[in-house]
Scaffold this motif. Structure first.
Motif, short mmCIF file in Angstrom:
data_model
loop_
_atom_site.label_atom_id
_atom_site.label_comp_id
_atom_site.label_asym_id
_atom_site.label_seq_id
_atom_site.Cartn_x
_atom_site.Cartn_y
_atom_site.Cartn_z
N GLU A 1 8.25 7.76 17.29
CA GLU A 1 7.31 8.67 17.93
C GLU A 1 6.97 9.87 17.06
O GLU A 1 5.82 10.26 16.92
CB GLU A 1 7.89 9.16 19.27
N SER A 2 8.02 10.43 16.45
CA SER A 2 7.80 11.67 15.70
C SER A 2 7.09 11.43 14.37
O SER A 2 6.40 12.29 13.85
CB SER A 2 9.12 12.39 15.48
N ASP A 3 7.29 10.25 13.81
CA ASP A 3 6.78 10.02 12.46
C ASP A 3 6.08 8.67 12.41
O ASP A 3 6.63 7.69 11.91
CB ASP A 3 7.99 10.05 11.50
N PRO A 4 4.88 8.60 12.98
CA PRO A 4 4.25 7.28 13.08
C PRO A 4 4.02 6.65 11.70
O PRO A 4 3.51 7.32 10.80
CB PRO A 4 2.92 7.56 13.79
N CYS A 5 4.45 5.42 11.59
CA CYS A 5 4.34 4.76 10.27
C CYS A 5 3.34 3.62 10.35
O CYS A 5 2.98 3.18 11.44
CB CYS A 5 5.70 4.22 9.88
N GLN A 6 2.89 3.15 9.22
CA GLN A 6 1.96 2.03 9.19
C GLN A 6 2.65 0.73 8.76
O GLN A 6 2.12 -0.35 8.94
CB GLN A 6 0.80 2.31 8.21
N ILE A 7 3.82 0.91 8.10
CA ILE A 7 4.55 -0.29 7.64
C ILE A 7 5.94 -0.27 8.29
O ILE A 7 6.64 0.75 8.24
CB ILE A 7 4.71 -0.29 6.10
N ILE A 8 6.32 -1.39 8.87
CA ILE A 8 7.68 -1.49 9.42
C ILE A 8 8.41 -2.62 8.72
O ILE A 8 7.87 -3.72 8.57
CB ILE A 8 7.65 -1.72 10.94
N VAL A 9 9.61 -2.32 8.27
CA VAL A 9 10.47 -3.36 7.71
C VAL A 9 11.61 -3.54 8.72
O VAL A 9 12.32 -2.58 9.03
CB VAL A 9 11.06 -2.97 6.34
N ALA A 10 11.75 -4.75 9.25
CA ALA A 10 12.70 -4.91 10.36
C ALA A 10 13.50 -6.19 10.23
O ALA A 10 13.10 -7.14 9.56
CB ALA A 10 11.92 -4.94 11.67
N THR A 11 14.65 -6.19 10.91
CA THR A 11 15.38 -7.44 11.12
C THR A 11 14.93 -7.97 12.48
O THR A 11 14.63 -7.18 13.38
CB THR A 11 16.91 -7.22 11.09
N PRO A 12 14.88 -9.29 12.66
CA PRO A 12 14.27 -9.83 13.87
C PRO A 12 14.92 -9.33 15.17
O PRO A 12 14.22 -9.00 16.12
CB PRO A 12 14.44 -11.34 13.72
N GLY A 13 16.25 -9.26 15.20
CA GLY A 13 16.94 -8.91 16.44
C GLY A 13 16.52 -7.53 16.95
O GLY A 13 16.12 -7.38 18.12
N ARG A 14 16.57 -6.53 16.10
CA ARG A 14 16.25 -5.18 16.53
C ARG A 14 14.76 -5.05 16.89
O ARG A 14 14.41 -4.38 17.84
CB ARG A 14 16.66 -4.18 15.44
N LEU A 15 13.93 -5.71 16.12
CA LEU A 15 12.50 -5.63 16.43
C LEU A 15 12.24 -6.20 17.83
O LEU A 15 11.52 -5.61 18.63
CB LEU A 15 11.67 -6.41 15.40
N LEU A 16 12.89 -7.30 18.11
CA LEU A 16 12.71 -7.93 19.42
C LEU A 16 13.22 -7.02 20.54
O LEU A 16 12.62 -6.93 21.61
CB LEU A 16 13.44 -9.27 19.44
#
Ligand SMILES: Nc1ncnc2c1ncn2[C@@H]1O[C@H](COP(=O)(O)OP(=O)(O)OP(=O)(O)O)[C@@H](O)[C@H]1O
Length: 812
Positions: free
Chosen positions: A468-483
């Motif tokens: 929320e505080s720092d809106p980003c345009q690129i996210i690098v994620a592991t599937p579990g947490r993203l889900l």
């Protein structure tokens, strides 16, 4: 509030609603299918049917062939004429010639784009063992010569009878050799066949004279017809795909017929199509009717004599010019081994500020994979990319990812929910941090673009605050947490509606069973109108098939390794040791000591099968006064990050790790990778090994197996592994080791035993024979200094299918 602002808001809201309505159906195809099954179940059902059909056809073909041989034998013994000989081939009713038979079979069973996948072993084609040698296939013998490798028949090569010898390079500069196989290989094949048929095929008498290798191949006796040292690459893939298109052929002479397998339900249509001279290509087997191209059949006959001489001359010219370029740059050897291409980043149309950042990071020239992929990725095409470990794949997808963000940001109006333009998924937390760091380095001069990671092991609430505080345009994620975020109905789902690009790093792993469910759910929540890029150093055939669920039909398959080429970096020396469990710790200690004494700036990774075994190994080596760190999923995330960073920066350190470090981790200048016990599969072996010998540097890999694990060598028989004799072990070290083992807490050893049992139980080849598994586990148990195997919970034993197996103790 001014009308213009209101209008703006109204527009943004309508856009959002449109997105919501139209993008629920994502990832390809409708969401519901007959019988109420979902898209994935539907596709899996088709895959299964296609497999069954393929097997049925092969069985039929095998039976027909065997019947034919039997009749021929009987006729011969009875002195009658061969019932299958056709006195007048023009009549067209008699049996086909062996070559025609092969062609017919090939055209019936081979799938378009999957010609290379006919190689069931999914490995390069290698030459047959010279008769009379006892060398294990795939190993380098004491003479330094590689033992020959049993590998399957290349149908396309057999079909290519009559072609001229042509040597050329593909656009990546890799060497491609093409020969006339008509007689030479046939003779070689027959020789090879006869040598084994004596044992295998007594019933069939003169089978060794049979000219139909394919039928024997189907019977499970796969053989190779290549001559030693030849790198045969006849596939269109490596030619056409460098051009960025999966359906374009590089050379006229390499135009091969597109061949396919009909899926279960498609049998009827298939017949009609065949009649019309039209055939389906693409992944019809796996995707039902959703991913099928209709192509005009190219008659096999007409291709046989077709030789495009001007094109071949052009290819030879191309090869010569490439060679002279390589020579100019310090000799052929260097040219072959360098990962760099001739092209510079400032020549490829990327933003000047990124070029500046790349130069600051020391990147001036592109690597080969970057050169091969960049234009296709920048054009917005979907791509599946295969390139060896340590060759710069990360930058190859990060660059187009950043370009996508820059382009999207410049086109977009102010939006209430700031969209995420690029989503990069990878299997581990450490890899996610590494990728985010690399992206940030490339964005050094771009203030407006921001990258964030979403990985497990951190506080969910903290993620939300950051988002929320720092809106980003690129996210690098592991599937579990993203889900977790998606299912938590956070604003992230809304923000993902603006997604332009999805990247899967280590794609084959992410599409593997362990992640598949999560991936399916994630992809279902992403807009269908997006670019998808899949990268990995290994792309097994199932992954290539399943990747079509994410990629568009007209995606490019870019393979810089090349069909039939060794999948591991050339400068990594690979060896294998076979020793019983009780010697393993001593051998590991010996190998490390030896390496340290020879390599002043050593940096070693020791891979163990599980987290708890890793922990035990680390404690033991520490007791033996070695400079070790441990890294596995049982450790808290902060600790993992600290150790990972420390190992990246340091020299003269040994990292004992589970598979959390196996893929993608770019620890510079690792001098040795040892793997203790079998890796989960061939791919994992390649990725673990790839932590050394990166960027074309030298490296060393040692695999240590117990005698019963030796079967795994068959899976990697095409890799240049040298089997080495056991070293002489110091008896004093043995005593010291026993002392050290005794000092380690019993609970650690018990956990290691349980983990070991779980790991090997999950490996199909071992896990299905539970009695043997338990015996082997008890051997391991003794090797770690436990008097008797620790008891299992009844529930665990039940789950593992071990409840009533002798040797298993159940907790009271
Ligand atoms: N154009 C370039 N010039 C110089 N070095 C580069 C270039 N591109 C990448 N590298 C370096 O090559 C190394 C390997 O890169 P990277 O980690 O992207 O490999 P990879 O192919 O993704 O490996 P893996 O299959 O193990 O994930 C890194 O140290 C990276 O900094």
């Amino acid at each position: 509030m001014s009308p213009s602002i209101l209008l703006e808001r109204h527009r943004a809201l309508s856009k959002l609603l449109c997105n919501l309505i139209f993008t629920r159906d994502m990832g390809g195809g409708p969401r519901t299918f007959p019988g109420g099954v979902n898209k994935w179940q539907w596709k899996r059902m088709h895959e299964k049917r296609a497999r069954e059909k393929e097997k049925r056809l092969l069985d039929q073909e095998k039976q027909l062939y065997q019947a034919r041989i039997r009749s021929q034998v009987r006729a011969k013994l009875a002195g009658k004429p061969d019932p299958y000989s056709n006195p007048d081939p023009s009549m067209g009713h008699g049996p086909m010639s062996p070559t025609d038979h092969i062609k017919a079979l090939a055209s019936r069973f081979m799938k378009e784009g999957a010609e290379d996948l006919w190689n069931e072993d999914d490995g390069p084609l290698k030459s047959p063992p010279p008769r009379g040698t006892n060398e294990r296939p795939g190993f380098v013998g004491p003479s330094g010569r590689r033992g020959s490798i049993r590998s399957p028949i290349d149908l396309r090569k057999l079909i290519s009878e009559g072609r001229e010898n042509v040597n050329f390079t593909n656009p990546s500069g890799s060497y491609v050799k093409r020969r006339n196989y008509s007689e030479q290989s046939w003779r070689r094949f027959r020789r090879n066949e006869s040598s084994e048929s004596e044992d295998d095929d007594e019933d069939y008498g003169p089978l060794n004279e049979s000219p139909n290798p394919f039928a024997r191949n189907m019977a499970g006796n796969r053989r190779d017809v290549n001559s030693e040292g030849e790198k045969l690459r006849l596939s269109k893939d490596e030619n056409s795909d460098f051009e960025g298109e999966s359906v374009k052929y590089f050379a006229g002479s390499s135009r091969w017929p597109r061949l396919s397998v009909g899926g279960g339900e498609e049998e009827e249509n298939e017949g009609i199509m065949r009649e019309r001279g039209v055939r389906k290509v693409g992944s019809s087997a796996s995707l039902g009717k959703y991913d099928v191209k209709i192509k005009k059949r190219v008659p096999l006959q007409s291709l046989d004599g077709e030789v495009d001489f001007p094109l071949q001359v052009e290819l030879i010219r191309h090869q010569l010019s490439k060679k002279s370029l390589v020579d100019e740059n310090g000799g052929e050897k260097r040219g072959e081994e360098s990962i760099l291409s001739q092209k510079r980043f400032d020549e490829c149309g990327i933003s000047p500020l990124i070029v500046k950042a790349l130069s600051a990071a020391g990147y001036v020239q592109m690597t080969r994979v970057q050169e091969a992929t960049l234009s296709a990725c920048l054009e917005g095409k979907d791509a599946l990319v295969k390139a060896k470990t340590g060759t710069g794949k990360s930058a190859a997808f990060l660059l187009p990812a950043i370009e996508t963000v820059l382009k999207a940001s410049s086109n977009s109006t102010i939006q209430r929910v700031p969209p995420i333009y690029v989503l990069i998924l990878c299997p581990t937390r450490e890899l996610a941090s590494q990728l985010a760091a690399e992206a940030n380095a490339m964005l050094k001069y771009h203030d407006g673009v921001c990258v964030q990671t979403l990985v497990g092991g951190t506080r969910f609430k903290d993620d939300q605050k950051r988002l929320e505080s720092d809106p980003c345009q690129i996210i690098v994620a592991t599937p579990g947490r993203l889900l977790d975020h998606i299912e938590n109905k956070s604003s992230l789902s809304l923000r993902l509606m603006g997604l332009k690009m999805l990247v899967l790093d280590e794609a084959d792993h992410l599409l593997d069973l362990g992640f598949r469910k999560d991936m399916e759910k994630i992809v279902d929540c992403l807009p269908r109108q997006r670019q998808s890029l899949l990268f990995s150093a290994t792309v097994p055939k199932e992954v290539r098939r399943i990747s079509q669920l994410i990629l568009k039909r007209e995606h490019a398959f870019i393979d810089t390794v090349g069909l039939g080429c060794v999948e591991t970096p050339a400068k990594i020396r690979q060896s294998c040791l076979i020793a019983s469990h009780e010697l393993h710790f001593q051998i590991v200690h010996h190998l490390l000591k030896e390496h340290i004494s020879q390599t002043p700036d050593y940096k070693v990774i020791v891979f163990c099968t599980t987290g708890m075994v890793t922990s035990l190994m680390c404690l033991l080596l520490r007791e033996m006064k070695m400079n070790v760190r441990e890294l596995h999923s049982r450790k808290p995330q902060l600790y993992r990050t600290r150790i990972s960073d420390e190992f990246r920066e340091s020299k003269r350190l040994i990292l004992v790790s589970s598979d959390v470090s196996a893929r993608g981790m770019n620890y510079p200048d690792v001098t040795l990778v040892t793997q203790i016990g079998i890796p989960s599969d061939r791919e994992q072996y390649i990725h673990r090994l790839g932590r050394t010998g990166r960027e074309g540097k030298e490296g060393e890999g040692i695999l240590l197996l117990a005698p019963w694990e030796e079967y795994f060598l068959d899976e990697i028989r095409d890799l240049p592994l040298e089997k080495v004799p056991l070293p002489h072990l110091d008896p004093n070290i043995k005593l010291k080791m026993e002392d050290s083992l005794a000092k380690i807490d019993t609970s650690v050893k018990e956990s290691a035993y349980h983990a070991w049992l779980g790991y090997y139980n999950s490996i199909r080849e071992i896990g299905r024979d539970k009695t043997t598994l338990v015996k082997l586990a008890n051997q391991f148990c003794q090797s770690i200094g436990l008097q008797k195997p620790p008891a299992l919970f009844r529930k665990t034993a039940l789950k593992m299918g071990l409840k009533d197996i002798p040797g298993i103790r159940i907790r009271k």
